[in-house]
Motif scaffolding. Structure first.
Motif, PDB file in Angstrom:
ATOM      1  N   ALA A 255       3.119  96.294  36.254  1.00 36.85           N
ATOM      2  CA  ALA A 255       3.828  97.246  35.815  1.00 36.85           C
ATOM      3  C   ALA A 255       3.436  98.783  36.395  1.00 36.85           C
ATOM      4  N   HIS A 256       2.344  98.882  36.739  1.00 39.70           N
ATOM      5  CA  HIS A 256       2.018 100.312  37.152  1.00 39.70           C
ATOM      6  C   HIS A 256       2.591 100.425  38.637  1.00 39.70           C
ATOM      7  N   GLU A 257       2.421  99.256  39.312  1.00 38.55           N
ATOM      8  CA  GLU A 257       2.975  99.491  40.836  1.00 38.55           C
ATOM      9  C   GLU A 257       4.841  99.686  40.619  1.00 38.55           C
ATOM     10  N   PHE A 258       5.116  98.680  39.681  1.00 42.24           N
ATOM     11  CA  PHE A 258       6.637  98.750  39.841  1.00 42.24           C
ATOM     12  C   PHE A 258       6.998 100.089  39.432  1.00 42.24           C
ATOM     13  N   LEU A 259       6.509 100.844  38.411  1.00 42.13           N
ATOM     14  CA  LEU A 259       6.816 102.043  38.211  1.00 42.13           C
ATOM     15  C   LEU A 259       6.753 103.037  39.261  1.00 42.13           C
ATOM     16  N   HIS A 260       5.762 103.001  40.015  1.00 45.76           N
ATOM     17  CA  HIS A 260       5.470 103.890  41.201  1.00 45.76           C
ATOM     18  C   HIS A 260       6.706 103.836  42.123  1.00 45.76           C
ATOM     19  N   ALA A 261       7.330 102.409  42.228  1.00 47.46           N
ATOM     20  CA  ALA A 261       8.635 102.299  43.207  1.00 47.46           C
ATOM     21  C   ALA A 261       9.757 102.743  42.358  1.00 47.46           C
ATOM     22  N   ALA A 262       9.938 102.509  41.067  1.00 51.57           N
ATOM     23  CA  ALA A 262      10.920 102.724  40.584  1.00 51.57           C
ATOM     24  C   ALA A 262      11.351 104.121  40.289  1.00 51.57           C
ATOM     25  N   LEU A 263      10.264 105.137  39.944  1.00 50.08           N
ATOM     26  CA  LEU A 263      10.156 106.349  39.816  1.00 50.08           C
ATOM     27  C   LEU A 263      10.293 107.160  41.290  1.00 50.08           C
ATOM     28  N   ARG A 264      10.179 106.463  42.498  1.00 54.84           N
ATOM     29  CA  ARG A 264      10.224 107.103  43.606  1.00 54.84           C
ATOM     30  C   ARG A 264       8.861 108.103  44.008  1.00 54.84           C
ATOM     31  N   HIS A 265       7.993 107.763  43.581  1.00 54.72           N
ATOM     32  CA  HIS A 265       6.719 108.570  43.865  1.00 54.72           C
ATOM     33  C   HIS A 265       6.461 108.936  45.319  1.00 54.72           C
ATOM     34  N   ASP A 266       6.867 107.833  46.177  1.00 47.42           N
ATOM     35  CA  ASP A 266       6.570 108.092  47.305  1.00 47.42           C
ATOM     36  C   ASP A 266       7.426 108.959  48.190  1.00 47.42           C
ATOM     37  N   VAL A 267       8.592 109.041  47.634  1.00 50.33           N
ATOM     38  CA  VAL A 267       9.534 110.165  48.119  1.00 50.33           C
ATOM     39  C   VAL A 267       9.232 111.754  47.592  1.00 50.33           C
ATOM     40  N   ARG A 268       8.954 111.460  46.161  1.00 50.61           N
ATOM     41  CA  ARG A 268       8.844 112.634  45.652  1.00 50.61           C
ATOM     42  C   ARG A 268       7.461 113.397  45.823  1.00 50.61           C
ATOM     43  N   CYS A 269       6.739 112.842  46.772  1.00 51.88           N
ATOM     44  CA  CYS A 269       5.517 113.446  47.320  1.00 51.88           C
ATOM     45  C   CYS A 269       5.548 114.652  48.082  1.00 51.88           C
ATOM     46  N   GLY A 270       6.905 114.485  49.031  1.00 43.88           N
ATOM     47  CA  GLY A 270       7.039 115.792  49.820  1.00 43.88           C
ATOM     48  C   GLY A 270       6.098 116.133  50.620  1.00 43.88           C
ATOM     49  N   ASP A 271       5.860 117.346  50.646  1.00 44.97           N
ATOM     50  CA  ASP A 271       4.738 117.918  51.545  1.00 44.97           C
ATOM     51  C   ASP A 271       3.275 118.065  50.856  1.00 44.97           C
ATOM     52  N   ARG A 272       3.140 117.518  49.670  1.00 39.70           N
ATOM     53  CA  ARG A 272       2.043 117.517  48.850  1.00 39.70           C
ATOM     54  C   ARG A 272       0.984 116.620  49.592  1.00 39.70           C
ATOM     55  N   GLU A 273      -0.407 116.932  49.158  1.00 40.84           N
ATOM     56  CA  GLU A 273      -1.451 116.075  49.597  1.00 40.84           C
ATOM     57  C   GLU A 273      -1.497 114.593  49.075  1.00 40.84           C
ATOM     58  N   PRO A 274      -1.124 113.720  49.889  1.00 42.29           N
ATOM     59  CA  PRO A 274      -0.843 112.308  49.614  1.00 42.29           C
ATOM     60  C   PRO A 274      -1.748 111.681  48.390  1.00 42.29           C
ATOM     61  N   GLU A 275      -3.119 111.606  48.828  1.00 41.43           N
ATOM     62  CA  GLU A 275      -3.978 111.025  47.840  1.00 41.43           C
ATOM     63  C   GLU A 275      -4.233 111.698  46.630  1.00 41.43           C
ATOM     64  N   LEU A 276      -4.016 113.020  46.681  1.00 38.16           N
ATOM     65  CA  LEU A 276      -4.089 113.675  45.330  1.00 38.16           C
ATOM     66  C   LEU A 276      -2.683 113.483  44.482  1.00 38.16           C
ATOM     67  N   TRP A 277      -1.688 113.300  45.334  1.00 37.65           N
ATOM     68  CA  TRP A 277      -0.370 113.038  44.627  1.00 37.65           C
ATOM     69  C   TRP A 277      -0.535 111.783  43.725  1.00 37.65           C
ATOM     70  N   ASN A 278      -1.021 110.622  44.564  1.00 41.58           N
ATOM     71  CA  ASN A 278      -1.256 109.319  44.097  1.00 41.58           C
ATOM     72  C   ASN A 278      -2.186 109.253  42.762  1.00 41.58           C
ATOM     73  N   VAL A 279      -3.000 110.319  42.889  1.00 41.91           N
ATOM     74  CA  VAL A 279      -4.056 110.170  41.573  1.00 41.91           C
ATOM     75  C   VAL A 279      -3.090 110.764  40.384  1.00 41.91           C
ATOM     76  N   ALA A 280      -2.474 111.976  40.731  1.00 41.82           N
ATOM     77  CA  ALA A 280      -1.687 112.562  39.360  1.00 41.82           C
ATOM     78  C   ALA A 280      -0.694 111.250  38.982  1.00 41.82           C
ATOM     79  N   CYS A 281       0.112 110.655  39.724  1.00 48.30           N
ATOM     80  CA  CYS A 281       0.953 109.654  39.508  1.00 48.30           C
ATOM     81  C   CYS A 281       0.049 108.562  38.637  1.00 48.30           C
ATOM     82  N   ASP A 282      -0.949 108.107  39.084  1.00 40.17           N
ATOM     83  CA  ASP A 282      -1.594 107.274  38.323  1.00 40.17           C
ATOM     84  C   ASP A 282      -2.105 107.712  37.009  1.00 40.17           C
TER      85      ASP A 282
END
Length: 591
Positions: free
Chosen positions: A278-305
């Motif tokens: 469910a955690h991974e499905f929500l990452h994809a469904a809420l488009r967290h990879d696209v919403r990252c933009g120019d943010r620091e990817p690793e820190l953005w991943n932590v925030a989404c988690d």
């Protein structure tokens, strides 16, 4: 499926049987059972001419080679035998019990008739009882002896049983194995039906039978409508080499490839796998990879988690494994807001958790990106409608709000800025006044007419301040874009004057300026370091600058923490740049 027939040339009778075998591979649920059985069709297995077939508990189906039938009739007979395995009818303690045999055969005949599988041969075309279940019918007939008028539907003649015990002890071919094959086959076909309904092609081949992670995925498809359509579109990748190459500790998701990479060495329960998937499905469904933009990817991943885990705990989906990110201080916050908090301690949060959000570095075709975005948006929104419409459980308000927000295109930054101006500077509407008379009309020259006049307001209510970052890291095109927007909005809303301060290593006060002079005649000074607080202090210390006037801070985010002392304010930043502190005022992302 394998056969023991050695001849190469097939007779017409054998060709019809082969056609039936191919049709069996397309029957939902039974197709998986059929692929696991062993069909024995030859003269080495003596049967009476009237016999059709019988099945053993280890998955061997013995077929009478002297029987001739159409492919549809053979499908009926072979499905009859497979259902005995799938439904767990072959029980050692009830072996050779004619009453149990009849109850099971009636239940199978009812299933085949309702599912319209095959064509019943002569003798099997008698309608089965309307209400028949194996256990219930067995005990009812045993107590009341009410089965004499009910046909047996056995595939063996003379009342002989068509279910027989296993011929060999095979731990891989126990009753639970056949039940799992049947249920997994039904789930697989349901998954493909959901994929087709969502506009995706059917997948080819089965995912191998596994354990908790695959059962957890199928649970979403069959029992959790919010994420069912999303789950149906994803493939589980358990290849150890691929997982090791991507350094996946438990699971990771690729939204573009629609794959979830699962570490086969991770020892989790099925409930924990539900939480992880469910955690991974929500990452994809809420488009967290696209919403990252120019943010620091690793820190953005932590925030989404942090945000997702709080939602899933609140929703009660599965059980959260130990070691995942969870902090109550981030409750009711968006991923963007949490990211703003995390940047205050980059060194601590950046290495807090291995990344499970895989970003695609390759180029995207426009139509491919739009199609994938459209799929995720429709899937999660339809899931939300089904989930709430059927009352399938509680959903956090933040999650429902984000899902609904996906349906609305983002508001351009200049529109947001215009609304910010409208809230603070109401347009001045002209009013009629007799203080200065209008020209008299020739039709009635003796009647004085009032004139239209725009009311005057104090300077404090029609002005604001601009603190502009003119350091070397600021882009000149960005400065021109921001100043042009401010000038046009100020003129449109009757702003009389704007106080402008340029800041880099030191503040440069430009004083009160007319809005039309901001964009064209301002010469940017400085271009040194970034120190914005002295410019803010300069305005605060100036008694001529009204306390009620709002403040706009234009920067690229490369500044220290700012103290606005409670003044109404907003920030204008380039797209993908963020302040190194939690902002209290509105933040506009210039694009």
């Amino acid at each position: 499926m394998k056969t023991n027939r050695g001849r190469q040339e097939l007779s017409p009778q054998e060709k019809r049987f082969e056609e039936a075998s191919r049709r069996m591979e397309a029957i939902p649920g039974l197709d998986r059972v059929w692929r696991s059985v062993c069909v024995r069709r030859g003269n080495d297995y003596p049967m009476a001419r009237e016999d059709w077939a019988y099945v053993t508990g280890d998955g061997s189906i013995y077929v009478n080679p002297r029987r001739d039938a159409s492919p549809a009739e053979w499908v009926y007979i072979l499905s009859h035998c497979c259902l005995h395995l799938a439904l767990g009818h072959i029980q050692p303690e009830r072996q050779n019990d004619p009453l149990w045999e009849k109850a099971c055969n009636c239940a199978v005949a009812k299933y085949l008739a309702e599912s319209k599988i095959g064509t019943p041969p002569a003798g099997f075309d008698v309608p089965p009882p309307a209400h028949v279940r194996e256990e219930g019918s067995f005990w009812d007939w045993l107590n009341h002896n009410s089965h004499s008028q009910i046909p047996s539907y056995s595939t063996m003649s003379g009342g002989r049983p068509d279910m027989r015990p296993p011929e060999r002890e095979d731990p891989r071919r126990q009753a639970a194995f056949w039940a799992d094959c049947f249920s997994e086959g039904l789930r697989w076909n349901l998954t493909q039906a959901v994929r087709e309904a969502g506009g995706l092609p059917r997948q080819t081949g089965y995912e191998p039978l596994n354990d908790g992670v695959r059962q957890a995925k199928e649970w979403f498809v069959s029992s959790y409508p919010l994420l069912g359509a999303i789950a149906a579109g994803f493939k589980l990748v358990t290849d150890e080499a691929a997982v090791n190459r991507l350094r996946v500790p438990v699971a990771a998701v690729s939204s573009r490839m629609q794959e979830i990479y699962v570490n086969p060495k991770a020892k989790l329960t099925q409930q924990e796998w539900r939480f992880v998937l469910a955690h991974e499905f929500l990452h994809a469904a809420l488009r967290h990879d696209v919403r990252c933009g120019d943010r620091e990817p690793e820190l953005w991943n932590v925030a989404c988690d942090f945000v997702i885990n709080l939602w899933l705990r609140e929703m009660g989906v599965g059980e959260m494994p130990e070691g995942l990110l969870y902090d109550e201080q981030f409750r009711n916050m968006s991923a963007e807001a949490v990211y703003g908090q995390l940047v205050l301690d980059l060194r601590y949060y950046r290495g807090l958790n291995p990344a499970d959000l895989l970003y695609d570095s390759g180029g995207w075709a426009c139509d491919e990106a739009e199609a994938l975005d459209d799929y995720y948006r429709r899937a999660i929104q339809r899931g939300l409608e089904y989930h709430t419409g059927q009352g399938r459980g509680y959903l956090p308000a933040g999650l429902a709000e984000e899902i609904r927000a996906l349906a609305v295109p983002p508001i351009p930054w200049d529109v947001k800025l215009a609304r910010w101006f409208d809230e603070r500077f109401q347009p001045l509407e002209p009013r009629r006044t007799y203080a200065r008379l209008s020209r008299r009309q020739s039709a009635c020259p003796d009647i004085p007419r009032p004139a239209w006049r725009t009311p005057e307001e104090p300077l404090a209510r029609r002005t604001f301040g601009v603190v502009l970052d003119t350091s070397g890291s600021m882009d000149r095109h960005l400065l021109a874009q921001a100043l042009g927007a401010i000038a046009s909005y100020s003129e449109a809303r009757d702003v009389s004057a704007v106080r402008v301060v340029f800041c880099d290593a030191a503040p440069y006060d430009q004083g009160m300026m007319r809005p039309e002079d901001i964009a064209g005649s301002v010469r940017v000074l400085g271009r040194g370091g970034t120190r914005l607080q002295p410019g803010i202090d300069l305005l605060e210390a100036d008694p001529k600058f009204p306390r009620e006037a709002p403040l706009l801070v234009i920067t690229d985010g490369g500044c220290g923490r700012l103290n606005l002392r409670g003044r109404d304010h907003a920030y204008l930043l380039p797209r993908g740049r963020y302040l190194p502190f939690p902002p209290k005022g509105t933040v506009f992302q210039l694009k």
